[in-house]
Design a protein around this motif. Structure first.
Motif, mmCIF file in Angstrom:
data_model
loop_
_atom_site.group_PDB
_atom_site.id
_atom_site.type_symbol
_atom_site.label_atom_id
_atom_site.label_comp_id
_atom_site.label_asym_id
_atom_site.label_seq_id
_atom_site.Cartn_x
_atom_site.Cartn_y
_atom_site.Cartn_z
ATOM 1 N N TYR A 149 0.808 -1.226 0.000
ATOM 2 C CA TYR A 149 0.000 0.000 0.000
ATOM 3 C C TYR A 149 0.840 1.275 0.000
ATOM 4 C CZ TYR A 149 -3.867 -3.174 0.812
ATOM 5 O OH TYR A 149 -4.791 -4.191 0.678
ATOM 6 N N VAL A 150 2.160 1.136 -0.101
ATOM 7 C CA VAL A 150 3.033 2.303 -0.258
ATOM 8 C C VAL A 150 3.834 2.187 -1.546
ATOM 9 C CG1 VAL A 150 3.164 2.858 2.188
ATOM 10 C CG2 VAL A 150 4.836 1.268 1.215
ATOM 11 N N GLY A 151 3.219 1.624 -2.569
ATOM 12 C CA GLY A 151 3.852 1.559 -3.873
ATOM 13 C C GLY A 151 4.908 0.489 -4.017
ATOM 14 N N ALA A 335 1.589 10.970 -4.439
ATOM 15 C CA ALA A 335 2.860 10.925 -5.155
ATOM 16 C C ALA A 335 3.577 12.244 -4.885
ATOM 17 C CB ALA A 335 2.622 10.704 -6.648
ATOM 18 N N GLY A 336 4.665 12.521 -5.608
ATOM 19 C CA GLY A 336 5.323 13.809 -5.410
ATOM 20 C C GLY A 336 6.734 13.840 -5.934
ATOM 21 N N GLN A 337 7.312 15.031 -5.901
ATOM 22 C CA GLN A 337 8.687 15.274 -6.338
ATOM 23 C C GLN A 337 9.492 15.812 -5.169
ATOM 24 O OE1 GLN A 337 6.622 17.369 -9.849
ATOM 25 N NE2 GLN A 337 8.748 17.226 -10.529
ATOM 26 N N SER A 338 10.662 15.240 -4.932
ATOM 27 C CA SER A 338 11.458 15.600 -3.759
ATOM 28 C C SER A 338 12.006 17.013 -3.831
ATOM 29 C CB SER A 338 12.617 14.607 -3.584
ATOM 30 O OG SER A 338 12.134 13.335 -3.219
ATOM 31 N N THR A 410 8.708 10.004 -6.454
ATOM 32 C CA THR A 410 7.896 9.123 -7.278
ATOM 33 C C THR A 410 8.027 9.546 -8.737
ATOM 34 O OG1 THR A 410 5.977 10.512 -6.751
ATOM 35 C CG2 THR A 410 6.091 8.408 -5.640
ATOM 36 N N PRO A 411 7.796 8.595 -9.621
ATOM 37 C CA PRO A 411 7.509 7.182 -9.349
ATOM 38 C C PRO A 411 8.781 6.420 -8.975
ATOM 39 C CG PRO A 411 7.556 7.573 -11.720
ATOM 40 C CD PRO A 411 7.726 8.917 -11.066
ATOM 41 N N ASP A 412 8.623 5.434 -8.090
ATOM 42 C CA ASP A 412 9.693 4.531 -7.672
ATOM 43 C C ASP A 412 10.759 5.277 -6.868
ATOM 44 O OD1 ASP A 412 8.387 2.495 -9.143
ATOM 45 O OD2 ASP A 412 9.416 3.133 -10.962
ATOM 46 N N ALA A 413 10.499 5.458 -5.577
ATOM 47 C CA ALA A 413 11.371 6.229 -4.699
ATOM 48 C C ALA A 413 12.804 5.729 -4.754
ATOM 49 C CB ALA A 413 10.854 6.147 -3.257
ATOM 50 N N ASN A 414 13.715 6.674 -4.905
ATOM 51 C CA ASN A 414 15.146 6.372 -4.859
ATOM 52 C C ASN A 414 15.873 7.656 -4.484
ATOM 53 O OD1 ASN A 414 17.832 5.728 -5.209
ATOM 54 N ND2 ASN A 414 17.489 4.532 -7.060
ATOM 55 N N GLN A 415 16.206 7.798 -3.203
ATOM 56 C CA GLN A 415 16.818 9.035 -2.743
ATOM 57 C C GLN A 415 18.315 9.080 -2.994
ATOM 58 O OE1 GLN A 415 13.000 9.910 -1.826
ATOM 59 N NE2 GLN A 415 14.753 11.214 -2.162
ATOM 60 N N GLU A 416 18.880 8.017 -3.589
ATOM 61 C CA GLU A 416 20.295 8.023 -3.948
ATOM 62 C C GLU A 416 20.548 8.759 -5.260
ATOM 63 O OE1 GLU A 416 22.716 7.261 -2.129
ATOM 64 O OE2 GLU A 416 22.838 5.174 -1.511
ATOM 65 N N LEU A 417 19.524 8.942 -6.053
ATOM 66 C CA LEU A 417 19.704 9.551 -7.366
ATOM 67 C C LEU A 417 20.078 11.027 -7.243
ATOM 68 C CD1 LEU A 417 16.704 7.901 -9.247
ATOM 69 C CD2 LEU A 417 19.136 7.337 -9.468
ATOM 70 N N LYS A 418 20.800 11.511 -8.242
ATOM 71 C CA LYS A 418 21.246 12.900 -8.255
ATOM 72 C C LYS A 418 20.751 13.596 -9.520
ATOM 73 C CE LYS A 418 23.793 12.162 -4.562
ATOM 74 N NZ LYS A 418 23.437 12.731 -3.246
ATOM 75 N N GLY A 419 20.665 14.915 -9.436
ATOM 76 C CA GLY A 419 20.259 15.705 -10.583
ATOM 77 C C GLY A 419 21.383 15.827 -11.602
ATOM 78 N N ALA A 420 21.044 16.346 -12.783
ATOM 79 C CA ALA A 420 22.047 16.474 -13.839
ATOM 80 C C ALA A 420 21.628 17.566 -14.817
ATOM 81 C CB ALA A 420 22.221 15.155 -14.589
ATOM 82 N N LEU A 421 22.627 18.133 -15.481
ATOM 83 C CA LEU A 421 22.422 19.035 -16.613
ATOM 84 C C LEU A 421 23.198 18.492 -17.791
ATOM 85 C CD1 LEU A 421 22.673 22.489 -14.808
ATOM 86 C CD2 LEU A 421 20.683 21.659 -16.084
ATOM 87 N N ASN A 447 6.022 12.382 -15.418
ATOM 88 C CA ASN A 447 6.341 11.008 -15.024
ATOM 89 C C ASN A 447 5.304 10.470 -14.037
ATOM 90 O OD1 ASN A 447 8.367 9.498 -16.152
ATOM 91 N ND2 ASN A 447 9.989 10.312 -14.852
ATOM 92 N N ILE A 448 4.878 11.322 -13.118
ATOM 93 C CA ILE A 448 3.888 10.912 -12.120
ATOM 94 C C ILE A 448 2.531 10.677 -12.766
ATOM 95 C CG2 ILE A 448 2.607 11.701 -10.091
ATOM 96 C CD1 ILE A 448 5.221 13.145 -9.230
ATOM 97 N N VAL A 449 2.096 11.621 -13.591
ATOM 98 C CA VAL A 449 0.809 11.478 -14.278
ATOM 99 C C VAL A 449 0.811 10.202 -15.130
ATOM 100 C CG1 VAL A 449 -0.680 12.464 -16.073
ATOM 101 C CG2 VAL A 449 0.264 13.932 -14.273
ATOM 102 N N ASP A 450 1.897 9.963 -15.843
ATOM 103 C CA ASP A 450 1.975 8.774 -16.700
ATOM 104 C C ASP A 450 1.917 7.491 -15.882
ATOM 105 O OD1 ASP A 450 2.139 10.468 -18.844
ATOM 106 O OD2 ASP A 450 4.206 9.988 -19.380
ATOM 107 N N ARG A 451 2.507 7.509 -14.678
ATOM 108 C CA ARG A 451 2.460 6.305 -13.847
ATOM 109 C C ARG A 451 1.020 6.015 -13.409
ATOM 110 N NH1 ARG A 451 5.843 3.092 -10.809
ATOM 111 N NH2 ARG A 451 7.160 3.396 -12.656
ATOM 112 N N PHE A 452 0.301 7.028 -12.963
ATOM 113 C CA PHE A 452 -1.096 6.817 -12.594
ATOM 114 C C PHE A 452 -1.879 6.219 -13.763
ATOM 115 C CE2 PHE A 452 -0.685 10.094 -9.089
ATOM 116 C CZ PHE A 452 -1.050 9.237 -8.070
ATOM 117 N N ILE A 453 -1.721 6.798 -14.933
ATOM 118 C CA ILE A 453 -2.483 6.348 -16.101
ATOM 119 C C ILE A 453 -2.114 4.922 -16.475
ATOM 120 C CG2 ILE A 453 -2.858 6.755 -18.571
ATOM 121 C CD1 ILE A 453 -2.549 9.766 -17.974
#
Length: 571
Positions: A149-151, A335-338, A410-421, A447-453
């Protein structure tokens, strides 16, 4: 004597607390007050380089008293105070704290006043990445999927990972910790004069989305699940809770102590608390299958659906599906964005570095002029970047960003990931980078909307709430184009506090249901953004490149066994 009934909504954010007095008949704001956490502003107890973000309970208590008293004074004083019937609270989450058997946070007990591990672990604290990975790996050993129940992915931002990390990190806190409490549960407990942790009414919202509580489990997962994860957790569930409460219910009435401190009477009803986004969605007049995006430092995205529609469905990779977490009788999907506004704030901070460091030492202008110039420039950076970025032509090979500066929620929590340019060259300037960062946050939203759909949950429209939604037409138009959906912006400035006020009106018996309170107290929408057909193909192609770059980064930056274990998919 006035016959009008008033309620107070209290919204605890990441940087401040805001209280709003609302006319319960119309939902109109009577007065509001904001208090910025004093210790937090000084950067105390935080270590951003190690993703440690802690808040002292005194910041919360001081802000509670200051803002409510200020609201009452602004509204007219005693005659308004006498007509206040209810108070409800929303907070960030998961932001838990270690408490003793009386429900007192350890940081309020002698010997722990300066110990960050005895304070509230703010939602954005990611010190528990290792513990979250271990919970995910451990869950695969059981026939029952306790993460269903938490994805099916547990996050380092949540209750159990933070609890385990703190107990492991600090022997003194471990020895003194009797229970573990969410911020949204603690404030109502304080206001009602609670002194026995077993009598605390725990929020259905917090327990279901962050602590693995589920109706199917008759409460929390069994002791075996936690005891075999780490012996430190053996028996800990017996010190927590089995029952949970929806936020339309009363947590009790205002205690004599707090009635005296606030200038109110003891008949004021205190509602059960919840997280800011969930009450904000109510304040923003959420509708079934419309995604409510609360856009601030991060985003929290809330969708509600009739219980019968969700029966038998498990939505993978989100932050939970909980019956009654938003509106009783409906399933709340989170859902959400960190990092959202934090992404723009990060870039602003980089650009402002010379302004903050060098102006004060200027040999050309005096100190007061330098300070005034600094404030003026800092206020103008984001608006000017937005203006200039909007003038840039769209080219498919423009700079591209990935919005994982604070990990991925979300989608698919992973707090190890880093941003990029990506795609930077010597022609890249500040507006181009800002445009890429804004695009990346909008692509993260898609990405979140697409996961729900893809999981069988339709998304019929977007409701925008919060500071970014109100203040940035540039970002909102871009998001409408990226999502190819209209976005309605709720007109109330303090929507989360309004949602809390609506729940206070129901808890106090002014309205029978939260739907009735929403209809009477809702203030409607003051802006709507529609997709620009000329931009749809451009953003559709750019989104595919965003996805490709994100996949590459994820596959090539997760290299250790510990990181690999953080991403199991349970069925």
């Amino acid at each position: 004597m006035t016959t009008t009934k008033y309620v107070i909504g209290i919204d605890y954010g990441s940087d401040s607390v805001r209280s709003v007095i609302v006319d319960a008949r119309t939902g109109s704001e009577v007065s509001s007050s904001v208090h910025y956490y004093r210790r937090w502003q000084q950067g105390l107890f935080c270590d951003p380089s190690n993703n440690q973000f802690r808040q002292h309970p005194l910041d919360y208590l001081e802000g509670l008293e200051i803002t409510i008293k200020d609201c009452i004074e602004k509204a007219g004083g005693k005659h308004i105070a006498e007509a206040i019937k209810g108070i409800s609270v929303d907070t960030t989450g998961s932001s838990p704290v270690a408490v003793d058997q009386h429900g007192t946070p350890l940081a309020l007990i002698p010997g722990f006043e300066e110990n960050p591990n005895a304070m509230f672990v703010l939602w954005k604290d990611h010190t528990a990445v290792k513990e979250a990975a271990q919970i995910n790996a451990h869950a695969t050993k059981f026939d029952t999927n306790y993460l269903k129940y938490v994805g099916s992915i547990y996050s380092s931002e949540w209750f159990w990972a933070k609890l385990l990390h703190v107990l492991r990190a600090d022997e003194q806190v471990n020895a003194a910790c009797h229970s573990w409490v969410e911020h949204c549960d603690w404030i109502p407990f304080v206001l009602t004069g609670g002194s026995n942790i077993r009598e605390m009414k725990r929020s259905r919202c917090a327990a279901g989305h962050k602590a693995l509580w589920a109706e199917e489990f008759d409460g929390l997962p069994p002791n075996e699940f936690f005891a075999t994860l780490d012996p430190l957790l053996d028996g800990f569930t017996s010190r927590l809770f089995t029952e949970t409460y929806t936020s339309d219910q009363s947590a009790g009435t205002l205690s004599p102590e707090w009635a005296k401190r606030l200038g109110l009477n003891t008949s004021v009803v205190i509602g059960v608390g919840a997280f800011d986004a969930h009450m904000g969605a109510v304040g923003g007049q959420i509708e079934p299958y419309h995604l409510s995006k609360i856009m601030g430092t991060s985003t929290c995205d809330i969708l509600i659906a009739p219980t019968a529609d969700i029966e038998g469905k498990l939505i993978k990779g989100i932050c939970g599906q909980v019956n009654g977490s938003v509106i009783p009788g409906m399933v709340g999907l989170e859902a959400g964005q960190s990092a959202f506004g934090d992404t723009y704030a990060w870039f602003k901070s980089i650009l402002a570095w010379p302004v903050k460091r060098l102006l004060a030492d200027s040999a050309i202008i005096d100190a007061s002029t330098a300070k005034a110039l600094e404030e003026e420039m800092l206020d103008k950076i984001i608006p000017e970047l937005s203006k200039q970025a909007a003038l840039l032509p769209n080219h498919l090979d423009d700079e591209l960003g990935i919005d994982w500066l604070n990990g991925r929620r979300t989608p698919d929590a992973n707090q190890e990931l880093k941003g990029a340019l990506f795609q930077l060259d010597l022609g890249t300037d500040a507006p181009a980078i800002f445009k890429a960062l804004a695009e990346s946050t909008c692509f993260g939203a898609k990405n979140i909307v697409d996961r729900f759909i893809s999981e069988g949950i339709p998304v019929k429209g977007i409701i925008g709430i919060g500071g970014v939604a109100k203040k940035s037409p540039f970002v909102m138009q871009m998001m409408a184009d990226v999502l190819n959906m209209p976005i309605r912006i709720h007109q109330f400035s303090h929507t989360c506090a309004l949602g809390a006020a609506m729940f206070a009106a129901v808890a106090a018996g002014i309205y029978p249901t939260i739907e009735d309170a929403m209809e009477a107290m809702g203030s409607g929408f003051d802006a709507e953004y529609h997709p620009n057909p000329a931009n749809l193909d451009y953003y559709a192609t750019r989104f595919l490149r965003y996805k490709s770059l994100g996949d590459y980064l994820e596959q090539n930056t997760i290299s250790t066994p510990e990181k690999v274990q953080s991403q199991p998919q349970l069925t």
